[in-house]
Design a protein around this motif. Sequence first.
Motif, PDB file in Angstrom:
ATOM      1  N   VAL A  68       0.850  -1.187   0.000  1.00 25.98           N
ATOM      2  CA  VAL A  68       0.000   0.000   0.000  1.00 25.98           C
ATOM      3  C   VAL A  68       0.886   1.237   0.000  1.00 25.98           C
ATOM      4  CG1 VAL A  68      -1.803   1.273   1.246  1.00 25.98           C
ATOM      5  CG2 VAL A  68      -1.756  -1.248   1.320  1.00 25.98           C
ATOM      6  N   GLY A  69       0.707   2.095  -0.985  1.00 30.42           N
ATOM      7  CA  GLY A  69       1.447   3.350  -1.042  1.00 30.42           C
ATOM      8  C   GLY A  69       0.497   4.519  -0.962  1.00 30.42           C
ATOM      9  N   HIS A  70       0.822   5.478  -0.110  1.00 25.52           N
ATOM     10  CA  HIS A  70      -0.015   6.667   0.048  1.00 25.52           C
ATOM     11  C   HIS A  70       0.618   7.847  -0.668  1.00 25.52           C
ATOM     12  CE1 HIS A  70      -0.617  10.506   2.366  1.00 25.52           C
ATOM     13  NE2 HIS A  70      -1.847  10.244   1.977  1.00 25.52           N
ATOM     14  N   SER A  71      -0.171   8.594  -1.436  1.00 21.54           N
ATOM     15  CA  SER A  71       0.248   9.835  -2.066  1.00 21.54           C
ATOM     16  C   SER A  71       1.496   9.597  -2.921  1.00 21.54           C
ATOM     17  CB  SER A  71       0.464  10.904  -0.987  1.00 21.54           C
ATOM     18  OG  SER A  71       0.664  12.186  -1.539  1.00 21.54           O
ATOM     19  N   ALA A  72       2.570  10.345  -2.683  1.00 19.98           N
ATOM     20  CA  ALA A  72       3.784  10.161  -3.474  1.00 19.98           C
ATOM     21  C   ALA A  72       4.306   8.735  -3.408  1.00 19.98           C
ATOM     22  CB  ALA A  72       4.861  11.138  -3.018  1.00 19.98           C
ATOM     23  N   ALA A  73       4.105   8.082  -2.268  1.00 22.75           N
ATOM     24  CA  ALA A  73       4.597   6.712  -2.102  1.00 22.75           C
ATOM     25  C   ALA A  73       3.800   5.701  -2.917  1.00 22.75           C
ATOM     26  CB  ALA A  73       4.591   6.323  -0.625  1.00 22.75           C
ATOM     27  N   SER A  74       2.745   6.147  -3.601  1.00 23.92           N
ATOM     28  CA  SER A  74       2.121   5.276  -4.591  1.00 23.92           C
ATOM     29  C   SER A  74       3.165   4.835  -5.615  1.00 23.92           C
ATOM     30  CB  SER A  74       0.974   6.005  -5.291  1.00 23.92           C
ATOM     31  OG  SER A  74      -0.087   6.272  -4.398  1.00 23.92           O
ATOM     32  N   THR A  75       4.101   5.721  -5.914  1.00 20.54           N
ATOM     33  CA  THR A  75       5.171   5.371  -6.850  1.00 20.54           C
ATOM     34  C   THR A  75       6.108   4.335  -6.241  1.00 20.54           C
ATOM     35  OG1 THR A  75       5.046   7.509  -7.956  1.00 20.54           O
ATOM     36  CG2 THR A  75       7.100   6.290  -8.201  1.00 20.54           C
ATOM     37  N   LEU A  79       6.960   0.868  -7.839  1.00 18.02           N
ATOM     38  CA  LEU A  79       8.329   0.398  -8.057  1.00 18.02           C
ATOM     39  C   LEU A  79       8.517  -1.006  -7.496  1.00 18.02           C
ATOM     40  CD1 LEU A  79      10.265   3.693  -7.286  1.00 18.02           C
ATOM     41  CD2 LEU A  79      10.475   2.375  -9.401  1.00 18.02           C
ATOM     42  N   ALA A  80       7.858  -1.297  -6.380  1.00 21.28           N
ATOM     43  CA  ALA A  80       7.916  -2.661  -5.849  1.00 21.28           C
ATOM     44  C   ALA A  80       7.291  -3.644  -6.826  1.00 21.28           C
ATOM     45  CB  ALA A  80       7.213  -2.724  -4.490  1.00 21.28           C
ATOM     46  N   ALA A  81       6.200  -3.239  -7.483  1.00 19.36           N
ATOM     47  CA  ALA A  81       5.583  -4.099  -8.490  1.00 19.36           C
ATOM     48  C   ALA A  81       6.514  -4.302  -9.676  1.00 19.36           C
ATOM     49  CB  ALA A  81       4.258  -3.496  -8.942  1.00 19.36           C
ATOM     50  N   ASP A  82       7.266  -3.283 -10.025  1.00 20.22           N
ATOM     51  CA  ASP A  82       8.223  -3.380 -11.132  1.00 20.22           C
ATOM     52  C   ASP A  82       9.379  -4.305 -10.776  1.00 20.22           C
ATOM     53  OD1 ASP A  82       9.219  -2.178 -13.797  1.00 20.22           O
ATOM     54  OD2 ASP A  82      10.915  -1.829 -12.434  1.00 20.22           O
ATOM     55  N   ARG A  83       9.840  -4.230  -9.541  1.00 18.77           N
ATOM     56  CA  ARG A  83      11.007  -5.025  -9.136  1.00 18.77           C
ATOM     57  C   ARG A  83      10.636  -6.438  -8.684  1.00 18.77           C
ATOM     58  NH1 ARG A  83      12.239  -0.365 -10.715  1.00 18.77           N
ATOM     59  NH2 ARG A  83      14.126   0.745 -10.000  1.00 18.77           N
ATOM     60  N   ARG A  84       9.415  -6.623  -8.198  1.00 24.48           N
ATOM     61  CA  ARG A  84       8.994  -7.924  -7.677  1.00 24.48           C
ATOM     62  C   ARG A  84       7.594  -8.291  -8.198  1.00 24.48           C
ATOM     63  NH1 ARG A  84      13.566  -7.312  -6.153  1.00 24.48           N
ATOM     64  NH2 ARG A  84      14.457  -7.785  -4.087  1.00 24.48           N
ATOM     65  N   PRO A  85       7.387  -8.298  -9.499  1.00 27.39           N
ATOM     66  CA  PRO A  85       6.034  -8.540 -10.014  1.00 27.39           C
ATOM     67  C   PRO A  85       5.456  -9.899  -9.637  1.00 27.39           C
ATOM     68  CG  PRO A  85       7.650  -8.665 -11.782  1.00 27.39           C
ATOM     69  CD  PRO A  85       8.367  -8.121 -10.586  1.00 27.39           C
ATOM     70  N   ASP A  86       6.321 -10.893  -9.450  1.00 32.43           N
ATOM     71  CA  ASP A  86       5.839 -12.233  -9.111  1.00 32.43           C
ATOM     72  C   ASP A  86       5.650 -12.435  -7.608  1.00 32.43           C
ATOM     73  OD1 ASP A  86       5.882 -12.951 -11.800  1.00 32.43           O
ATOM     74  OD2 ASP A  86       7.976 -13.636 -11.690  1.00 32.43           O
ATOM     75  N   ARG A  87       6.052 -11.452  -6.823  1.00 29.86           N
ATOM     76  CA  ARG A  87       6.001 -11.609  -5.361  1.00 29.86           C
ATOM     77  C   ARG A  87       4.831 -10.873  -4.717  1.00 29.86           C
ATOM     78  NH1 ARG A  87       6.573 -13.714  -1.700  1.00 29.86           N
ATOM     79  NH2 ARG A  87       7.839 -12.465  -0.272  1.00 29.86           N
ATOM     80  N   LEU A  88       4.132 -10.045  -5.468  1.00 31.38           N
ATOM     81  CA  LEU A  88       3.075  -9.232  -4.872  1.00 31.38           C
ATOM     82  C   LEU A  88       1.697  -9.810  -5.167  1.00 31.38           C
ATOM     83  CD1 LEU A  88       4.180  -5.534  -5.537  1.00 31.38           C
ATOM     84  CD2 LEU A  88       4.922  -7.125  -3.760  1.00 31.38           C
ATOM     85  N   ALA A  89       0.841  -9.766  -4.159  1.00 31.46           N
ATOM     86  CA  ALA A  89      -0.550 -10.162  -4.351  1.00 31.46           C
ATOM     87  C   ALA A  89      -1.344  -9.029  -4.988  1.00 31.46           C
ATOM     88  CB  ALA A  89      -1.180 -10.550  -3.012  1.00 31.46           C
ATOM     89  N   LYS A  90      -1.016  -7.808  -4.598  1.00 24.45           N
ATOM     90  CA  LYS A  90      -1.785  -6.652  -5.075  1.00 24.45           C
ATOM     91  C   LYS A  90      -1.043  -5.391  -4.681  1.00 24.45           C
ATOM     92  CE  LYS A  90      -6.248  -7.032  -5.111  1.00 24.45           C
ATOM     93  NZ  LYS A  90      -7.675  -7.178  -4.716  1.00 24.45           N
ATOM     94  N   VAL A  91      -1.317  -4.309  -5.415  1.00 26.22           N
ATOM     95  CA  VAL A  91      -0.836  -2.978  -5.064  1.00 26.22           C
ATOM     96  C   VAL A  91      -2.054  -2.098  -4.802  1.00 26.22           C
ATOM     97  CG1 VAL A  91       0.247  -0.882  -5.975  1.00 26.22           C
ATOM     98  CG2 VAL A  91       1.353  -3.088  -6.310  1.00 26.22           C
ATOM     99  N   VAL A  92      -1.995  -1.313  -3.732  1.00 23.95           N
ATOM    100  CA  VAL A  92      -3.060  -0.357  -3.429  1.00 23.95           C
ATOM    101  C   VAL A  92      -2.453   1.037  -3.389  1.00 23.95           C
ATOM    102  CG1 VAL A  92      -4.837   0.360  -1.791  1.00 23.95           C
ATOM    103  CG2 VAL A  92      -4.334  -2.073  -2.095  1.00 23.95           C
ATOM    104  N   LEU A  93      -3.069   1.952  -4.115  1.00 22.04           N
ATOM    105  CA  LEU A  93      -2.605   3.335  -4.210  1.00 22.04           C
ATOM    106  C   LEU A  93      -3.635   4.221  -3.516  1.00 22.04           C
ATOM    107  CD1 LEU A  93      -1.735   3.190  -8.023  1.00 22.04           C
ATOM    108  CD2 LEU A  93      -0.278   2.514  -6.092  1.00 22.04           C
ATOM    109  N   VAL A  94      -3.218   4.894  -2.451  1.00 24.76           N
ATOM    110  CA  VAL A  94      -4.141   5.714  -1.656  1.00 24.76           C
ATOM    111  C   VAL A  94      -3.885   7.188  -1.955  1.00 24.76           C
ATOM    112  CG1 VAL A  94      -4.953   6.297   0.661  1.00 24.76           C
ATOM    113  CG2 VAL A  94      -4.161   3.963   0.163  1.00 24.76           C
ATOM    114  N   GLY A  95      -4.795   7.811  -2.662  1.00 21.85           N
ATOM    115  CA  GLY A  95      -4.668   9.243  -2.923  1.00 21.85           C
ATOM    116  C   GLY A  95      -3.486   9.617  -3.789  1.00 21.85           C
ATOM    117  N   GLY A  96      -3.047   8.720  -4.640  1.00 22.27           N
ATOM    118  CA  GLY A  96      -1.894   9.009  -5.497  1.00 22.27           C
ATOM    119  C   GLY A  96      -1.844   8.075  -6.686  1.00 22.27           C
ATOM    120  N   PHE A  97      -0.936   8.372  -7.603  1.00 21.30           N
ATOM    121  CA  PHE A  97      -0.780   7.603  -8.824  1.00 21.30           C
ATOM    122  C   PHE A  97       0.707   7.411  -9.104  1.00 21.30           C
ATOM    123  CE2 PHE A  97      -4.743   9.952  -9.169  1.00 21.30           C
ATOM    124  CZ  PHE A  97      -5.636   8.943  -9.501  1.00 21.30           C
ATOM    125  N   PRO A  98       1.070   6.349  -9.825  1.00 20.63           N
ATOM    126  CA  PRO A  98       2.494   6.106 -10.098  1.00 20.63           C
ATOM    127  C   PRO A  98       3.083   7.154 -11.040  1.00 20.63           C
ATOM    128  CG  PRO A  98       1.157   4.138 -10.501  1.00 20.63           C
ATOM    129  CD  PRO A  98       0.208   5.275 -10.352  1.00 20.63           C
TER     130      PRO A  98
END
Length: 228
Positions: A68-75, A79-98
Motif C-alpha cells: 500500500v502506497g499513500h500519495s507520493a509513495a504510490s510510486t 516500483l515494488a511491483a516493477d522489481r517484484r512482479p511475481d512476489r506481490l498479491a496486489k498494489v493499493v494506491l491511496v490518494g496518489g498515482f504512479p
Amino acid sequence: MDILLIGGLWLNGSAWDRVASALKPLGHRPVPLTLPGQGDGSVSATLDDQLTTVLAAVDAAPGKPMVVGHSAASTLAWLAADRRPDRLAKVVLVGGFPTADGQPYADFFEVSDDVMPFPGWGPFEGPDAADLDEGARREFAAAAVSVPAGVTKAVVRLADERRFDVPTVVVCPEFTPAQAQEWINDGDVPELARTKHVDFADIDSGHWPMLTQPVELARILAAAADAA
C-alpha cells in the motif's frame, strides 16, 4: 496476509498506527514502514534507499504481500511491483498515482538545505485538508519529517512490463473514482492505463485518510486483501 503500509511525503511509519490496529482484527498483518530519510534520522537518503527498504519487507513476507502506497509513495508501491512482479498479491494506491518512467519522484515543493520541508497548509487548502481541524493540522505539522532531496528529486526508473499484471486498487479520498478513471482514460496516468486489473474504492476523506478515517481505510484494505 502481510499488508505493507508506506506513507507519503513527511510521514513515518507511525502515521499508520490506527489503521494497523483496525487491520489486525480483520485477519491481516499490518507492516507499517518507516522509510530512510523519513523518520530514521538520515538526511542523505535516496529513493533507492527507500525502495531497498520496501523490497526487503516484500522479501521478508511469508507469502505474497499487498503493498500500500499513500500519495507520493504510490510510486514506491509501483516500483515494488516493477522489481517484484511475481512476489506481490496486489498494489493499493491511496490518494496518489504512479510516476512514469523517467520522471522525478516527487519534485513538488521547494527544497531548502537539501531537504523538502512540509510547506504548510496553503497548498492543501480545499478538499485535501478539509477534514483536518486546527488541532490535527498542528499535530501533523509538528510531526512532519523533511524529506531528503535525494528522494524527492530522484528519477523513477521502470523496466519490467510484468508490473502491469499486478492487480491494483486506487483508493480515492479527495477525488472520486469517476475522476480517477477519467484521468486514466485521458492519458494523465499512463502506468495505470496499461495495467490489466484496476479497481477503485471511494472513501469520504481528505488526502490523509489514515489520520481521519483509519477504520474505514482498514476495512477497504482488508477487503482488497481478501479479494487478492
